[in-house]
Design an enzyme around this catalytic site. Sequence first.
Site, PDB file in Angstrom:
ATOM      1  N   HIS A  78       0.892  -1.285   0.059  1.00 50.18           N
ATOM      2  CA  HIS A  78      -0.042   0.021  -0.026  1.00 50.18           C
ATOM      3  C   HIS A  78       0.858   1.157   0.111  1.00 50.18           C
ATOM      4  O   HIS A  78       0.714   2.113  -0.704  1.00 50.18           O
ATOM      5  CB  HIS A  78      -0.810  -0.084   1.343  1.00 50.18           C
ATOM      6  CG  HIS A  78      -1.830   0.863   1.330  1.00 50.18           C
ATOM      7  ND1 HIS A  78      -2.873   1.197   0.267  1.00 50.18           N
ATOM      8  CD2 HIS A  78      -1.983   1.890   2.357  1.00 50.18           C
ATOM      9  CE1 HIS A  78      -3.564   2.184   0.812  1.00 50.18           C
ATOM     10  NE2 HIS A  78      -3.074   2.837   1.929  1.00 50.18           N
ATOM     11  N   GLN A  80       3.966   1.544  -1.113  1.00 50.87           N
ATOM     12  CA  GLN A  80       4.527   1.686  -2.305  1.00 50.87           C
ATOM     13  C   GLN A  80       3.629   2.164  -3.450  1.00 50.87           C
ATOM     14  O   GLN A  80       3.878   3.084  -4.260  1.00 50.87           O
ATOM     15  CB  GLN A  80       4.862   0.221  -3.025  1.00 50.87           C
ATOM     16  CG  GLN A  80       5.961  -0.343  -2.004  1.00 50.87           C
ATOM     17  CD  GLN A  80       7.369   0.466  -2.267  1.00 50.87           C
ATOM     18  OE1 GLN A  80       7.970   1.281  -1.233  1.00 50.87           O
ATOM     19  NE2 GLN A  80       8.115   0.273  -3.448  1.00 50.87           N
ATOM     20  N   HIS A  82       0.944   4.323  -2.718  1.00 51.25           N
ATOM     21  CA  HIS A  82       0.985   5.593  -2.555  1.00 51.25           C
ATOM     22  C   HIS A  82       1.953   6.402  -2.993  1.00 51.25           C
ATOM     23  O   HIS A  82       2.142   7.358  -3.673  1.00 51.25           O
ATOM     24  CB  HIS A  82       0.715   5.976  -1.249  1.00 51.25           C
ATOM     25  CG  HIS A  82      -0.484   5.992  -0.458  1.00 51.25           C
ATOM     26  ND1 HIS A  82      -1.410   7.017  -0.870  1.00 51.25           N
ATOM     27  CD2 HIS A  82      -1.300   4.908  -0.029  1.00 51.25           C
ATOM     28  CE1 HIS A  82      -2.770   6.593  -0.018  1.00 51.25           C
ATOM     29  NE2 HIS A  82      -2.567   5.540   0.277  1.00 51.25           N
TER      30      HIS A  82
END
Length: 106
Positions: A78, A80, A82
């Site tokens: 998650h 990564q 973002h």
Amino acid sequence: MTKEELTLLGFEIVAYAGDARSKLIEALNAAQKGDFDQAEILCQAANDCIIEAHKSQTGLLQAEAQGEDIAFSVTLMHGQDHLMTSMLLQDMMKHMIELYKRGSKK
């Protein structure tokens, strides 16, 4: 690296990338209002956040390159996600702000 450490690293990346995203949106809003100095300040602050997220990511990559077994973490994945979307947004905001600058000179 323990699963807990990996999860915390993921949250750290999410936090930095999320801050970057927020600052980039604020920068675009400032540019829309013609406040290009503020837009530049916010873009630089966003870049600083992205650099910090990259530092966290680099530590993880170095650990894996040295042979450390890195467990799968949805939180890290998650983070990564973002980070990559914030980096894409950063590139897009630079171009959009430049378009606002050009439009204000007419």
